[in-house]
Design a protein around this motif. Structure first.
Motif, PDB file in Angstrom:
ATOM      1  N   GLN A 280      34.141  35.786  41.938  1.00  0.00           N
ATOM      2  CA  GLN A 280      34.927  36.905  42.422  1.00  0.00           C
ATOM      3  C   GLN A 280      34.170  37.719  43.473  1.00  0.00           C
ATOM      4  OE1 GLN A 280      35.859  38.829  38.708  1.00  0.00           O
ATOM      5  NE2 GLN A 280      37.664  37.556  38.361  1.00  0.00           N
ATOM      6  N   LYS A 281      32.870  37.827  43.308  1.00  0.00           N
ATOM      7  CA  LYS A 281      32.051  38.587  44.252  1.00  0.00           C
ATOM      8  C   LYS A 281      31.657  37.775  45.480  1.00  0.00           C
ATOM      9  CE  LYS A 281      30.091  41.609  40.729  1.00  0.00           C
ATOM     10  NZ  LYS A 281      28.863  42.004  40.009  1.00  0.00           N
ATOM     11  N   GLY A 282      31.977  36.483  45.465  1.00  0.00           N
ATOM     12  CA  GLY A 282      31.643  35.638  46.597  1.00  0.00           C
ATOM     13  C   GLY A 282      30.197  35.159  46.609  1.00  0.00           C
ATOM     14  N   ILE A 283      29.516  35.325  45.495  1.00  0.00           N
ATOM     15  CA  ILE A 283      28.120  34.883  45.395  1.00  0.00           C
ATOM     16  C   ILE A 283      28.062  33.359  45.396  1.00  0.00           C
ATOM     17  CG2 ILE A 283      26.074  34.885  43.919  1.00  0.00           C
ATOM     18  CD1 ILE A 283      26.989  37.717  42.995  1.00  0.00           C
ATOM     19  N   ILE A 284      29.034  32.739  44.722  1.00  0.00           N
ATOM     20  CA  ILE A 284      29.161  31.279  44.780  1.00  0.00           C
ATOM     21  C   ILE A 284      30.554  30.950  45.298  1.00  0.00           C
ATOM     22  CG2 ILE A 284      27.471  30.778  42.974  1.00  0.00           C
ATOM     23  CD1 ILE A 284      29.718  30.463  41.000  1.00  0.00           C
ATOM     24  N   ASP A 285      30.700  29.778  45.875  1.00  0.00           N
ATOM     25  CA  ASP A 285      31.973  29.362  46.467  1.00  0.00           C
ATOM     26  C   ASP A 285      32.798  28.561  45.479  1.00  0.00           C
ATOM     27  OD1 ASP A 285      31.375  30.476  48.964  1.00  0.00           O
ATOM     28  OD2 ASP A 285      30.279  28.682  49.576  1.00  0.00           O
ATOM     29  N   GLU A 286      34.114  28.669  45.675  1.00  0.00           N
ATOM     30  CA  GLU A 286      35.065  27.890  44.873  1.00  0.00           C
ATOM     31  C   GLU A 286      34.915  26.422  45.232  1.00  0.00           C
ATOM     32  OE1 GLU A 286      37.851  27.534  42.021  1.00  0.00           O
ATOM     33  OE2 GLU A 286      37.475  29.530  42.788  1.00  0.00           O
TER      34      GLU A 286
END
Length: 56
Positions: free
Chosen positions: A48-54
């Protein structure tokens, strides 16, 4: 399946396992399931925070 979908499915499964462990008063299992749920929630937060990618 996207990573977020997989993680939501895992949380559903773990919630069911936690309910079963509570009903049977299996404290070690409750602890293990709760710790796994915490790990899954941390990964979801990172998504959700964009620390890791989907991932698909």
């Amino acid at each position: 399946m996207k990573l977020s979908e997989y993680l939501h499915n895992q949380l559903t499964f773990l919630n069911e396992q936690l309910d079963d462990a509570r009903q049977s008063k299996n404290e070690p299992m409750q602890y293990l399931v709760d710790s796994k749920m915490s790990e899954v929630k941390l990964i979801l937060e990172a998504l959700q925070k964009g620390i890791i990618d989907e991932v698909n």
